[in-house]
Enzyme design. Structure first.
Site, PDB file in Angstrom:
ATOM      1  N   LYS A 199       0.831  -1.212   0.000  1.00 49.12           N
ATOM      2  CA  LYS A 199       0.000   0.000   0.000  1.00 49.12           C
ATOM      3  C   LYS A 199       0.858   1.252   0.000  1.00 49.12           C
ATOM      4  O   LYS A 199       0.466   2.268  -0.569  1.00 49.12           O
ATOM      5  CB  LYS A 199      -0.995  -0.008   1.165  1.00 49.12           C
ATOM      6  CG  LYS A 199      -2.089  -1.051   0.955  1.00 49.12           C
ATOM      7  CD  LYS A 199      -3.384  -0.784   1.706  1.00 49.12           C
ATOM      8  CE  LYS A 199      -4.439  -1.803   1.280  1.00 49.12           C
ATOM      9  NZ  LYS A 199      -5.652  -1.780   2.066  1.00 49.12           N
ATOM     10  N   LYS A 258      -3.868 -10.443  -6.697  1.00 52.81           N
ATOM     11  CA  LYS A 258      -5.124 -10.648  -5.973  1.00 52.81           C
ATOM     12  C   LYS A 258      -6.246  -9.772  -6.544  1.00 52.81           C
ATOM     13  O   LYS A 258      -5.997  -8.616  -6.890  1.00 52.81           O
ATOM     14  CB  LYS A 258      -4.850 -10.274  -4.506  1.00 52.81           C
ATOM     15  CG  LYS A 258      -6.017 -10.389  -3.569  1.00 52.81           C
ATOM     16  CD  LYS A 258      -5.642  -9.912  -2.166  1.00 52.81           C
ATOM     17  CE  LYS A 258      -6.095  -8.482  -1.952  1.00 52.81           C
ATOM     18  NZ  LYS A 258      -6.743  -8.199  -0.670  1.00 52.81           N
ATOM     19  N   LYS A 305     -10.738  -4.780  -4.259  1.00 53.10           N
ATOM     20  CA  LYS A 305     -11.752  -3.720  -4.364  1.00 53.10           C
ATOM     21  C   LYS A 305     -11.181  -2.465  -4.984  1.00 53.10           C
ATOM     22  O   LYS A 305     -11.860  -1.725  -5.665  1.00 53.10           O
ATOM     23  CB  LYS A 305     -12.196  -3.325  -2.949  1.00 53.10           C
ATOM     24  CG  LYS A 305     -13.290  -4.121  -2.367  1.00 53.10           C
ATOM     25  CD  LYS A 305     -13.813  -3.377  -1.133  1.00 53.10           C
ATOM     26  CE  LYS A 305     -13.786  -4.261   0.092  1.00 53.10           C
ATOM     27  NZ  LYS A 305     -12.728  -3.978   1.050  1.00 53.10           N
TER      28      LYS A 305
END
Ligand code: ATP
Ligand code: LTN
Length: 332
Positions: A114, A196, A199
């Protein structure tokens, strides 16, 4: 609550849930409600570790709450609440943070990913995210935590924090165990099956949202990246097909051998269409339920208010004991 093992899990309201969230986590939550005491949470405080517009976050939190209900979480059977409504999470997080090493947090792969994705906002909340997650779990002394495999490292850290606290202050916290599904613990992106499904992916074709309509779902599966062979089998190197087989298996209950024989001699086009149809049919009841539940704002409010009251009552007992153990002066 009855004397059963305790389950805790949470999901971030960072957007509409994906098929990955559903298969890897949420759809396993409902069936656990009969066997365990379950506590489920929309983790809005975790969501703000990445920039969120306030209007969107509020909307998304409400939608996430309603979506969990549409996926079968029953607020009569489980405690279902919104994280920021229950102050004990932040309180415990501070204490646990003082029992967590900088080095441990620096090793978290989600933090590294992130911070690479948001280089202009590597805030301290993003860094201490796993401490708040440990607090979510330990505030209830949960036994089991149903999550996708990407959360395993965070859960191991939560266990280490609990263990360290127990060594310093005397045995207190239960060491939580991960509860990870055998099939579908990591659903991959339809556009890059080495990554992965997430969202927050910028490419809408990479992600199936659980509220997508049937045509959209089928169209996204038709465009899914596969390989240049023409054989439907589960094998190393066939990431795209392996992912589609995993998804098909999770929604139909068929094992890989049965899927291979069902599609022997057929092309990828037929297979993709079958996966799309199976997923769309599987998700249809969730869409219908969501449309119904999300209309009833007063009912939702009643549910999340009661959920927060129950969660506070439960966690307050545990956090008060923690405060006493570390040496804070009793205020009563
Ligand atoms: P974001 O993109 O905002 O980081 P996310 O899609 O990764 O969000 P989370 O809210 O972080 O979703 O995760 C909720 C639950 O869904 C967790 O238990 C997580 O392990 C699980 N999960 C998320 N993505 C997948 C996936 N692709 N396959 C299986 N499980 C998943
Ligand atoms: N970090 C998790 C969401 C999460 C969670 C939790 C999961 C926050 N607190 C407690 C299980 C238990 C995620 O990103 N999926």
């Amino acid at each position: 609550m009855e004397n059963k093992k305790l389950i805790f899990s949470g999901i971030q309201p960072t957007g509409t849930f994906t098929l990955g969230n559903y298969i890897g986590a949420i759809r396993n939550w409902g069936p656990l409600q009969d066997e365990y005491n379950c506590i489920y949470c929309v983790v809005d405080m975790h969501a703000i570790t990445v920039k969120q517009g306030p209007v969107k976050l509020r909307q998304s939190t409400m939608n996430s709450y309603a979506l969990l209900m549409a996926c079968g979480i029953d607020p009569e059977k489980s405690i279902l609440f919104i994280q920021s409504h229950v102050k004990t999470h932040a309180e415990l997080s501070w204490v646990l943070g003082c029992n967590t090493q900088f080095g441990e947090l620096s090793r978290m792969t989600q933090f590294k990913d992130k911070s690479q994705r948001h280089p202009d906002d590597i805030n301290s909340g993003l860094f201490t995210y796993p401490v708040l997650m440990a607090a979510d779990i330990l505030a209830y002394n949960a036994d089991l935590v149903p999550v996708g495999v990407d959360q395993k490292q965070h859960l191991e850290l939560a266990r280490n924090i609990a263990q360290r606290f127990n060594q310093r202050y005397g045995d207190f916290f239960t060491l939580p165990e991960p509860y990870i599904p055998k099939v579908g613990a990591k659903v991959m992106s339809l556009q890059d099956p080495t990554k992965k499904m997430s969202k927050s992916d910028d490419n809408p074709n990479a992600v199936i949202l659980i509220l997508d309509d049937k045509d959209t779902i089928i169209r996204k599966f038709k465009r899914a990246v596969t390989d240049s062979e023409a054989e439907i089998c589960y094998r190393e190197g066939k990431d795209g097909i392996n992912n589609l087989m995993t998804i098909y298996s999770s929604v139909t209950g068929k094992d890989f051998a049965a899927i291979e024989s069902e599609f022997a001699g057929k092309g990828y086009g037929d297979f993709k269409l079958a996966v799309g149809e199976a997923v769309a049919d599987h998700l249809e009841p969730v869409r219908t339920e969501f449309a119904r539940i999300s209309q009833d704002k007063a009912f939702l409010k009643k549910c999340y208010t009661e959920g927060a009251e129950k969660a506070l009552r439960y966690s307050q007992r545990i956090v008060s004991k923690v405060y006493r153990k570390v040496g804070f002066v009793d205020k009563t």
